[in-house]
Design a protein around this motif. Structure first.
Motif, PDB file in Angstrom:
ATOM      1  N   ASP A   4      57.918  11.315  73.470  1.00 15.16           N
ATOM      2  CA  ASP A   4      57.124  10.926  72.307  1.00 15.16           C
ATOM      3  C   ASP A   4      55.665  11.323  72.412  1.00 15.16           C
ATOM      4  N   THR A   5      55.238  11.806  73.570  1.00 16.80           N
ATOM      5  CA  THR A   5      53.835  12.193  73.724  1.00 16.80           C
ATOM      6  C   THR A   5      53.631  13.699  73.543  1.00 16.80           C
ATOM      7  N   GLN A   6      54.709  14.445  73.284  1.00 14.01           N
ATOM      8  CA  GLN A   6      54.578  15.887  73.100  1.00 14.01           C
ATOM      9  C   GLN A   6      53.793  16.166  71.828  1.00 14.01           C
ATOM     10  N   SER A   7      52.769  16.961  71.954  1.00  7.41           N
ATOM     11  CA  SER A   7      51.904  17.283  70.827  1.00  7.41           C
ATOM     12  C   SER A   7      52.510  18.392  69.982  1.00  7.41           C
ATOM     13  N   LEU A   8      52.487  18.208  68.666  1.00  3.76           N
ATOM     14  CA  LEU A   8      52.923  19.241  67.732  1.00  3.76           C
ATOM     15  C   LEU A   8      51.750  20.094  67.286  1.00  3.76           C
ATOM     16  N   GLY A   9      50.558  19.595  67.511  1.00  2.14           N
ATOM     17  CA  GLY A   9      49.342  20.274  67.087  1.00  2.14           C
ATOM     18  C   GLY A   9      48.369  19.256  66.510  1.00  2.14           C
ATOM     19  N   ARG A  10      47.422  19.755  65.730  1.00  7.08           N
ATOM     20  CA  ARG A  10      46.407  18.887  65.127  1.00  7.08           C
ATOM     21  C   ARG A  10      46.450  19.014  63.617  1.00  7.08           C
ATOM     22  N   CYS A  11      46.070  17.953  62.952  1.00  7.14           N
ATOM     23  CA  CYS A  11      46.005  17.928  61.502  1.00  7.14           C
ATOM     24  C   CYS A  11      44.910  18.888  61.037  1.00  7.14           C
ATOM     25  N   PRO A  12      45.228  19.790  60.101  1.00  6.31           N
ATOM     26  CA  PRO A  12      44.211  20.709  59.610  1.00  6.31           C
ATOM     27  C   PRO A  12      43.152  20.015  58.734  1.00  6.31           C
ATOM     28  N   ASN A  13      43.435  18.799  58.300  1.00  9.91           N
ATOM     29  CA  ASN A  13      42.496  18.074  57.439  1.00  9.91           C
ATOM     30  C   ASN A  13      41.507  17.217  58.223  1.00  9.91           C
ATOM     31  N   ASP A  15      41.824  16.733  61.955  1.00  6.62           N
ATOM     32  CA  ASP A  15      41.835  17.106  63.376  1.00  6.62           C
ATOM     33  C   ASP A  15      42.496  16.067  64.289  1.00  6.62           C
ATOM     34  N   GLU A  16      43.247  15.114  63.722  1.00  9.57           N
ATOM     35  CA  GLU A  16      43.973  14.122  64.517  1.00  9.57           C
ATOM     36  C   GLU A  16      45.140  14.805  65.234  1.00  9.57           C
ATOM     37  N   ARG A  17      45.407  14.413  66.482  1.00 11.08           N
ATOM     38  CA  ARG A  17      46.551  14.921  67.243  1.00 11.08           C
ATOM     39  C   ARG A  17      47.830  14.352  66.629  1.00 11.08           C
ATOM     40  N   ILE A  36      56.903  23.871  61.064  1.00 11.64           N
ATOM     41  CA  ILE A  36      57.128  22.430  61.016  1.00 11.64           C
ATOM     42  C   ILE A  36      56.218  21.787  59.978  1.00 11.64           C
ATOM     43  N   TRP A  37      56.689  20.671  59.469  1.00  5.97           N
ATOM     44  CA  TRP A  37      55.902  19.788  58.615  1.00  5.97           C
ATOM     45  C   TRP A  37      55.935  18.423  59.281  1.00  5.97           C
ATOM     46  N   ALA A  38      54.802  17.760  59.305  1.00  5.02           N
ATOM     47  CA  ALA A  38      54.697  16.448  59.930  1.00  5.02           C
ATOM     48  C   ALA A  38      53.722  15.587  59.135  1.00  5.02           C
ATOM     49  N   GLU A  39      53.852  14.284  59.298  1.00 11.29           N
ATOM     50  CA  GLU A  39      52.904  13.367  58.663  1.00 11.29           C
ATOM     51  C   GLU A  39      51.768  13.100  59.639  1.00 11.29           C
ATOM     52  N   CYS A  40      50.551  13.157  59.159  1.00 12.79           N
ATOM     53  CA  CYS A  40      49.397  12.843  59.999  1.00 12.79           C
ATOM     54  C   CYS A  40      49.262  11.324  60.091  1.00 12.79           C
ATOM     55  N   PRO A  41      49.207  10.769  61.313  1.00 12.81           N
ATOM     56  CA  PRO A  41      49.086   9.324  61.454  1.00 12.81           C
ATOM     57  C   PRO A  41      47.733   8.769  61.012  1.00 12.81           C
ATOM     58  N   ALA A  48      51.158  21.039  57.957  1.00 12.93           N
ATOM     59  CA  ALA A  48      51.680  21.959  58.962  1.00 12.93           C
ATOM     60  C   ALA A  48      50.679  21.909  60.119  1.00 12.93           C
ATOM     61  N   PRO A  49      51.003  21.202  61.218  1.00 13.55           N
ATOM     62  CA  PRO A  49      50.044  21.069  62.325  1.00 13.55           C
ATOM     63  C   PRO A  49      49.607  22.425  62.866  1.00 13.55           C
TER      64      PRO A  49
END
Length: 50
Positions: A4-13, A15-17, A36-41, A48-49
């Motif tokens: 669960d700690t594997q990083s997918l990247g950072r939010c382009p909006n 910069d959250e991990r 990939i598409w992910a939700e920024c926490p 797209a991170p």
């Protein structure tokens, strides 16, 4: 079991991990690479991170 700690990247909006629990969709792009598409926490946008 996934890490669960594997990083997918950072939010382009904001910069959250973004980590694997926030992953929504994995897909193959026309050029054969994975996308990939992910939700920024933090900002709660679907991104797209980077």
């Amino acid at each position: 079991m996934p890490d669960d700690t594997q990083s997918l990247g950072r939010c382009p909006n904001c910069d959250e991990r973004i980590t694997t629990p926030w992953l929504l969709v994995e897909y193959e792009k026309d050029d054969g690479t994975e996308g990939i598409w992910a939700e920024c926490p933090m900002c709660e946008d679907v991104v797209a991170p980077e």
